[in-house]
Design an enzyme around this catalytic site. Sequence first.
Site, PDB file in Angstrom:
ATOM      1  N   CYS A   1      -2.689  -4.217   6.745  1.00  0.00           N
ATOM      2  CA  CYS A   1      -2.326  -4.428   8.150  1.00  0.00           C
ATOM      3  C   CYS A   1      -2.736  -3.207   8.968  1.00  0.00           C
ATOM      4  O   CYS A   1      -2.716  -2.069   8.485  1.00  0.00           O
ATOM      5  CB  CYS A   1      -0.834  -4.701   8.286  1.00  0.00           C
ATOM      6  SG  CYS A   1       0.243  -3.305   7.914  1.00  0.00           S
TER       7      CYS A   1
ATOM      8  N   LEU B   1      22.136 -28.317  -1.551  1.00  0.00           N
ATOM      9  CA  LEU B   1      20.802 -27.839  -1.123  1.00  0.00           C
ATOM     10  C   LEU B   1      20.587 -26.353  -1.393  1.00  0.00           C
ATOM     11  O   LEU B   1      19.711 -25.733  -0.795  1.00  0.00           O
ATOM     12  CB  LEU B   1      20.567 -28.124   0.372  1.00  0.00           C
ATOM     13  CG  LEU B   1      20.681 -29.585   0.787  1.00  0.00           C
ATOM     14  CD1 LEU B   1      20.403 -29.727   2.285  1.00  0.00           C
ATOM     15  CD2 LEU B   1      19.735 -30.465  -0.003  1.00  0.00           C
TER      16      LEU B   1
ATOM     17  N   GLY C   1      14.117 -37.730   0.848  1.00  0.00           N
ATOM     18  CA  GLY C   1      13.951 -39.171   0.774  1.00  0.00           C
ATOM     19  C   GLY C   1      12.662 -39.679   1.377  1.00  0.00           C
ATOM     20  O   GLY C   1      11.916 -38.965   2.056  1.00  0.00           O
TER      21      GLY C   1
ATOM     22  N   ASP D   1      24.319 -38.627  -0.983  1.00  0.00           N
ATOM     23  CA  ASP D   1      24.340 -37.739  -2.150  1.00  0.00           C
ATOM     24  C   ASP D   1      25.242 -36.522  -1.987  1.00  0.00           C
ATOM     25  O   ASP D   1      25.604 -35.883  -2.983  1.00  0.00           O
ATOM     26  CB  ASP D   1      22.922 -37.267  -2.484  1.00  0.00           C
ATOM     27  CG  ASP D   1      21.988 -38.416  -2.822  1.00  0.00           C
ATOM     28  OD1 ASP D   1      22.505 -39.498  -3.154  1.00  0.00           O
ATOM     29  OD2 ASP D   1      20.760 -38.228  -2.759  1.00  0.00           O
TER      30      ASP D   1
ATOM     31  N   TRP E   1      20.228 -39.242  -9.674  1.00  0.00           N
ATOM     32  CA  TRP E   1      19.877 -38.965 -11.060  1.00  0.00           C
ATOM     33  C   TRP E   1      18.586 -39.652 -11.483  1.00  0.00           C
ATOM     34  O   TRP E   1      18.446 -40.062 -12.623  1.00  0.00           O
ATOM     35  CB  TRP E   1      21.026 -39.371 -11.990  1.00  0.00           C
ATOM     36  CG  TRP E   1      22.339 -38.793 -11.593  1.00  0.00           C
ATOM     37  CD1 TRP E   1      23.444 -39.469 -11.208  1.00  0.00           C
ATOM     38  CD2 TRP E   1      22.674 -37.409 -11.521  1.00  0.00           C
ATOM     39  NE1 TRP E   1      24.449 -38.598 -10.890  1.00  0.00           N
ATOM     40  CE2 TRP E   1      24.016 -37.325 -11.072  1.00  0.00           C
ATOM     41  CE3 TRP E   1      21.979 -36.227 -11.766  1.00  0.00           C
ATOM     42  CZ2 TRP E   1      24.667 -36.120 -10.882  1.00  0.00           C
ATOM     43  CZ3 TRP E   1      22.639 -35.021 -11.579  1.00  0.00           C
ATOM     44  CH2 TRP E   1      23.954 -34.973 -11.148  1.00  0.00           C
TER      45      TRP E   1
ATOM     46  N   THR F   1      20.362 -38.760   3.093  1.00  0.00           N
ATOM     47  CA  THR F   1      20.567 -37.985   1.862  1.00  0.00           C
ATOM     48  C   THR F   1      21.908 -37.271   1.886  1.00  0.00           C
ATOM     49  O   THR F   1      22.630 -37.229   0.888  1.00  0.00           O
ATOM     50  CB  THR F   1      19.426 -36.965   1.674  1.00  0.00           C
ATOM     51  OG1 THR F   1      18.191 -37.673   1.529  1.00  0.00           O
ATOM     52  CG2 THR F   1      19.652 -36.101   0.448  1.00  0.00           C
TER      53      THR F   1
ATOM     54  N   GLU G   1       0.816  -1.196   0.000  1.00  0.00           N
ATOM     55  CA  GLU G   1       0.000   0.000   0.000  1.00  0.00           C
ATOM     56  C   GLU G   1       0.861   1.263   0.000  1.00  0.00           C
ATOM     57  O   GLU G   1       0.602   2.218  -0.737  1.00  0.00           O
ATOM     58  CB  GLU G   1      -0.917   0.004   1.242  1.00  0.00           C
ATOM     59  CG  GLU G   1      -1.909  -1.150   1.278  1.00  0.00           C
ATOM     60  CD  GLU G   1      -1.385  -2.397   1.956  1.00  0.00           C
ATOM     61  OE1 GLU G   1      -2.188  -3.168   2.484  1.00  0.00           O
ATOM     62  OE2 GLU G   1      -0.142  -2.616   1.950  1.00  0.00           O
TER      63      GLU G   1
ATOM     64  N   ALA H   1      10.050 -38.204   4.376  1.00  0.00           N
ATOM     65  CA  ALA H   1       8.750 -37.807   3.849  1.00  0.00           C
ATOM     66  C   ALA H   1       7.627 -38.614   4.492  1.00  0.00           C
ATOM     67  O   ALA H   1       6.569 -38.075   4.842  1.00  0.00           O
ATOM     68  CB  ALA H   1       8.721 -37.978   2.340  1.00  0.00           C
TER      69      ALA H   1
ATOM     70  N   CYS I   1      -0.320  -0.065   7.693  1.00  0.00           N
ATOM     71  CA  CYS I   1      -0.801   0.423   6.395  1.00  0.00           C
ATOM     72  C   CYS I   1      -2.071   1.255   6.541  1.00  0.00           C
ATOM     73  O   CYS I   1      -2.309   2.174   5.750  1.00  0.00           O
ATOM     74  CB  CYS I   1      -1.044  -0.752   5.456  1.00  0.00           C
ATOM     75  SG  CYS I   1       0.480  -1.554   4.930  1.00  0.00           S
TER      76      CYS I   1
END
Length: 322
Positions: A80, A215, A277, A211, A181, A207, A53, A281, A89
Amino acid sequence: MNAACGYLMRAIELARRGVGGTSPNPPVGAVLVWRGEIVGEGWHKRAGGDHAEVAAIKNARRRGFRDFGDSVLYVSLEPCSRAGRVGACTDAISAAGIGKVVYATMDPNPANRGRARRTLARRGVDCRLYAGEGCRGIRLAAQDLVRHFAKLATTGLPYVTVKIAMSLDGRICDVNGDAKWVSSEKARRATGALRETVDAVMVGADTVRRDDPSLLSHAKPNPRLSRVVVSRSGRLPRDARIFTDGEKNKTLVFRDPLQALRALGAAGAMHVLCEGGLKLASSMAAAGLVDEWIAVLAPKVIGNAPIGEAVRIGRVSCLQDW
């Protein structure tokens, strides 16, 4: 589409430019209109900088516009009404003499929701949630834009996106545990682009050990990005890239994902990308911590072979089972 609808869509479009740079604030866009003409535009670019704003008001003044009495301010999110790192704002709106404010969706933060209308009404400013033509679509677009902020504001935890790359036979790694990959270079570039907009990238200890990822985003550096590793033992290679690459992006280690998310939320992180991985997850999904999934389906069959020997499929047809 009526004019008000168009102005709000423009405000949402402007707000998208700030995605990834505003944490812990939401991305917001604003359009200032005077007698059917856009005289100012702005969006929130970074925490501590001008809110949308104020940016729109300043933009109008740079264009030589001075009389805000008959103007209407269209905003992607309810303004806000409390001062934080910058002023409220609602104060800037009333000080400028703007006569009317229309916003696409209400503030998801319970502490501020609905306050702008009441605050501005006391100062003689007409402030309202848009309810005209196409209001549902506009509201959904505006709410989607601030979904990361909404999660943090209502739960104290960041929004979590889990990305998994898998083969057609459902494997995320080969017989040797190599997952580096599975997906294509194009998919990896898309992941890099996503890293540019998040506050943290989270992986599991396996990971890091297998690997040795950086990141980090690559095409466009993200100085706000935190690298997060979940490790119950805390035993990680001291020479891993996330500890030794000399980058200024900090690396944090936590014993479990909930502990990590609580700490990240307390620090103002709104969006966490989990790339770590299946084990990590799955544990996060079981705990109800995942908000969004991104699945990269590679046109190859890994089976029991190393990824370098995986069978690549030439033509694939997909049928969604939902």
